[in-house]
Design a protein around this motif. Sequence first.
Motif, PDB file in Angstrom:
ATOM      1  N   ASP A  86       6.656  10.792   5.827  1.00 31.14           N
ATOM      2  CA  ASP A  86       7.276  10.358   4.566  1.00 31.14           C
ATOM      3  C   ASP A  86       7.370   8.842   4.482  1.00 31.14           C
ATOM      4  N   SER A  87       7.768   8.200   5.575  1.00 33.48           N
ATOM      5  CA  SER A  87       7.932   6.746   5.538  1.00 33.48           C
ATOM      6  C   SER A  87       6.584   6.054   5.411  1.00 33.48           C
ATOM      7  N   ALA A  88       5.563   6.535   6.122  1.00 33.85           N
ATOM      8  CA  ALA A  88       4.236   5.939   5.994  1.00 33.85           C
ATOM      9  C   ALA A  88       3.712   6.094   4.569  1.00 33.85           C
ATOM     10  N   ARG A  89       3.961   7.268   3.973  1.00 31.64           N
ATOM     11  CA  ARG A  89       3.482   7.508   2.608  1.00 31.64           C
ATOM     12  C   ARG A  89       4.149   6.560   1.618  1.00 31.64           C
ATOM     13  N   VAL A  90       5.468   6.401   1.720  1.00 31.23           N
ATOM     14  CA  VAL A  90       6.160   5.583   0.723  1.00 31.23           C
ATOM     15  C   VAL A  90       5.910   4.096   0.951  1.00 31.23           C
ATOM     16  N   VAL A  91       5.700   3.679   2.199  1.00 31.46           N
ATOM     17  CA  VAL A  91       5.306   2.292   2.441  1.00 31.46           C
ATOM     18  C   VAL A  91       3.935   2.033   1.807  1.00 31.46           C
ATOM     19  N   GLY A  92       3.018   2.991   1.957  1.00 29.05           N
ATOM     20  CA  GLY A  92       1.712   2.853   1.327  1.00 29.05           C
ATOM     21  C   GLY A  92       1.811   2.766  -0.186  1.00 29.05           C
ATOM     22  N   ARG A  93       2.704   3.543  -0.774  1.00 29.30           N
ATOM     23  CA  ARG A  93       2.895   3.492  -2.230  1.00 29.30           C
ATOM     24  C   ARG A  93       3.464   2.139  -2.659  1.00 29.30           C
ATOM     25  N   ALA A  94       4.396   1.609  -1.874  1.00 28.89           N
ATOM     26  CA  ALA A  94       4.977   0.298  -2.209  1.00 28.89           C
ATOM     27  C   ALA A  94       3.917  -0.805  -2.122  1.00 28.89           C
ATOM     28  N   ILE A  95       3.066  -0.744  -1.109  1.00 27.28           N
ATOM     29  CA  ILE A  95       2.002  -1.744  -0.975  1.00 27.28           C
ATOM     30  C   ILE A  95       1.006  -1.607  -2.128  1.00 27.28           C
ATOM     31  N   ALA A  96       0.659  -0.361  -2.469  1.00 25.63           N
ATOM     32  CA  ALA A  96      -0.302  -0.139  -3.559  1.00 25.63           C
ATOM     33  C   ALA A  96       0.227  -0.660  -4.892  1.00 25.63           C
ATOM     34  N   ALA A  97       1.555  -0.592  -5.080  1.00 25.58           N
ATOM     35  CA  ALA A  97       2.153  -1.010  -6.355  1.00 25.58           C
ATOM     36  C   ALA A  97       2.454  -2.501  -6.409  1.00 25.58           C
ATOM     37  N   ALA A  98       2.307  -3.203  -5.303  1.00 22.55           N
ATOM     38  CA  ALA A  98       2.703  -4.614  -5.245  1.00 22.55           C
ATOM     39  C   ALA A  98       1.726  -5.496  -6.014  1.00 22.55           C
ATOM     40  N   ALA A  99       2.263  -6.452  -6.780  1.00 21.99           N
ATOM     41  CA  ALA A  99       1.418  -7.432  -7.457  1.00 21.99           C
ATOM     42  C   ALA A  99       0.773  -8.375  -6.439  1.00 21.99           C
ATOM     43  N   ARG A 100       1.510  -8.669  -5.364  1.00 26.29           N
ATOM     44  CA  ARG A 100       0.997  -9.506  -4.273  1.00 26.29           C
ATOM     45  C   ARG A 100       1.179  -8.745  -2.963  1.00 26.29           C
ATOM     46  N   PRO A 101       0.256  -7.846  -2.663  1.00 25.03           N
ATOM     47  CA  PRO A 101       0.422  -6.999  -1.473  1.00 25.03           C
ATOM     48  C   PRO A 101       0.287  -7.797  -0.179  1.00 25.03           C
ATOM     49  N   PRO A 102       0.899  -7.332   0.891  1.00 22.10           N
ATOM     50  CA  PRO A 102       0.742  -7.996   2.187  1.00 22.10           C
ATOM     51  C   PRO A 102      -0.713  -7.938   2.644  1.00 22.10           C
ATOM     52  N   ARG A 103      -1.094  -8.910   3.453  1.00 21.75           N
ATOM     53  CA  ARG A 103      -2.490  -8.925   3.903  1.00 21.75           C
ATOM     54  C   ARG A 103      -2.733  -7.958   5.056  1.00 21.75           C
ATOM     55  N   VAL A 104      -1.658  -7.538   5.749  1.00 22.19           N
ATOM     56  CA  VAL A 104      -1.843  -6.590   6.849  1.00 22.19           C
ATOM     57  C   VAL A 104      -0.650  -5.653   6.928  1.00 22.19           C
ATOM     58  N   TRP A 105      -0.952  -4.391   7.212  1.00 22.25           N
ATOM     59  CA  TRP A 105       0.062  -3.350   7.411  1.00 22.25           C
ATOM     60  C   TRP A 105      -0.165  -2.753   8.791  1.00 22.25           C
ATOM     61  N   ARG A 152      -2.979   9.508   9.711  1.00 23.09           N
ATOM     62  CA  ARG A 152      -3.748   9.933   8.543  1.00 23.09           C
ATOM     63  C   ARG A 152      -3.099   9.441   7.251  1.00 23.09           C
ATOM     64  N   GLU A 153      -1.758   9.435   7.221  1.00 26.22           N
ATOM     65  CA  GLU A 153      -1.060   8.984   6.018  1.00 26.22           C
ATOM     66  C   GLU A 153      -1.365   7.519   5.729  1.00 26.22           C
ATOM     67  N   GLN A 154      -1.398   6.705   6.771  1.00 27.53           N
ATOM     68  CA  GLN A 154      -1.759   5.307   6.571  1.00 27.53           C
ATOM     69  C   GLN A 154      -3.213   5.175   6.139  1.00 27.53           C
ATOM     70  N   GLU A 155      -4.096   5.913   6.794  1.00 28.89           N
ATOM     71  CA  GLU A 155      -5.518   5.822   6.479  1.00 28.89           C
ATOM     72  C   GLU A 155      -5.800   6.201   5.025  1.00 28.89           C
ATOM     73  N   MET A 156      -5.074   7.196   4.503  1.00 28.15           N
ATOM     74  CA  MET A 156      -5.314   7.688   3.154  1.00 28.15           C
ATOM     75  C   MET A 156      -4.709   6.796   2.068  1.00 28.15           C
ATOM     76  N   ALA A 157      -3.811   5.909   2.452  1.00 29.42           N
ATOM     77  CA  ALA A 157      -3.141   5.064   1.453  1.00 29.42           C
ATOM     78  C   ALA A 157      -4.150   4.177   0.726  1.00 29.42           C
ATOM     79  N   ASP A 158      -3.994   4.079  -0.573  1.00 25.62           N
ATOM     80  CA  ASP A 158      -4.911   3.310  -1.411  1.00 25.62           C
ATOM     81  C   ASP A 158      -4.440   1.856  -1.469  1.00 25.62           C
ATOM     82  N   THR A 159      -4.791   1.104  -0.430  1.00 26.79           N
ATOM     83  CA  THR A 159      -4.340  -0.290  -0.326  1.00 26.79           C
ATOM     84  C   THR A 159      -5.548  -1.176  -0.005  1.00 26.79           C
ATOM     85  N   PRO A 160      -6.453  -1.352  -0.958  1.00 27.12           N
ATOM     86  CA  PRO A 160      -7.720  -2.040  -0.672  1.00 27.12           C
ATOM     87  C   PRO A 160      -7.580  -3.505  -0.305  1.00 27.12           C
ATOM     88  N   HIS A 161      -6.465  -4.123  -0.639  1.00 25.99           N
ATOM     89  CA  HIS A 161      -6.290  -5.549  -0.353  1.00 25.99           C
ATOM     90  C   HIS A 161      -5.453  -5.795   0.908  1.00 25.99           C
TER      91      HIS A 161
END
Length: 313
Positions: A86-105, A152-161
């Motif tokens: 759950d935490s990996a999934r929601v962190v991935g969602r927060a990164i995906a929604a960020a206007a200025r996402p972090p460069r590394v997770w 797997r949850e981290q790998e599947m997260a849509d965080t291209p940047h």
Amino acid sequence: MKIVLPGGTGQVGTVLRRALTAAGHEVAVLSRRPTGHGEILWDGRTLGPWAEVIDGSDVVVNLAGRSVSCRYTPDNLRAMMDSRVDSARVVGRAIAAAARPPRVWLQMSTATVYAHRFDAPHDEATGVIGGAEPGVPDYWGYSVDIATAWEREQEMADTPHTRKVALRAAMVMSPDRGGVFDVLSRLARLGLGGPVAGGRQYVSWIHDHDFVRAVEFLVGRDDLAGPVNLAAPAPLPHRAFMRALRGAWGVPVGLPATRWMAELGAFALRSDTELLLKSRRVVPGRLLDAGFAFDRPEWPEAAADLVRRVRGR
């Protein structure tokens, strides 16, 4: 840098937060029970105002997950799984929604993902994922399922940047009270630090300073992504591991324990024997290939340093 540590109030989070803050970084901790400066409320499952701290950050190191130092009951195993996924999934969602996402997770994982074995070490390229070994308790496979689902949850997260690294960490040894080194030291000092069930099983570990240095190294290496083993390059059998720990404390002998004695001890400590009996022979192939040099690669010297720090508190 601005660094966010979801789940950063546990032992490993405390080690990392202390070192990163001392190095001059701005560190924010996401916690279910915030108590001090720099700690922000989250529930580890749903997006909320906490996500604002991720937007514009440089690095996220997600450490969230229920402690494995517990009895492995069905309820506790499910809580371990849910809290990590759950935490990996929601962190991935927060990164995906960020206007200025972090460069590394950097996502915490575990060396427990590898199979119980004695014959050869596991690195990232040739290591065998566990879960199907003969002759081990069935529930050990669930620990592997937790680790693979976590990654797997981290790998599947849509965080291209955002570059993503899964930290397959061994036991982090620090002098902090309540950590794994503290527990093992207490047993050794009581004369109970002998080999368990023969002591052939391998122990993988990493000194806390090297853990921090490895995290900093991975943050700075844009060419490294995916699973990385965070373990000292010299895992050793439990018998030798405890002998070196006793030597560091100046304790000449340690009573050995049979498997059933370990079961009783784990029950008394409200822990589980998998933490003692599974052979974790893990080596840091990718870190070494990338040029990372461990300050404390050997356990006797690492144990001696940790004992000095405990005595100097």
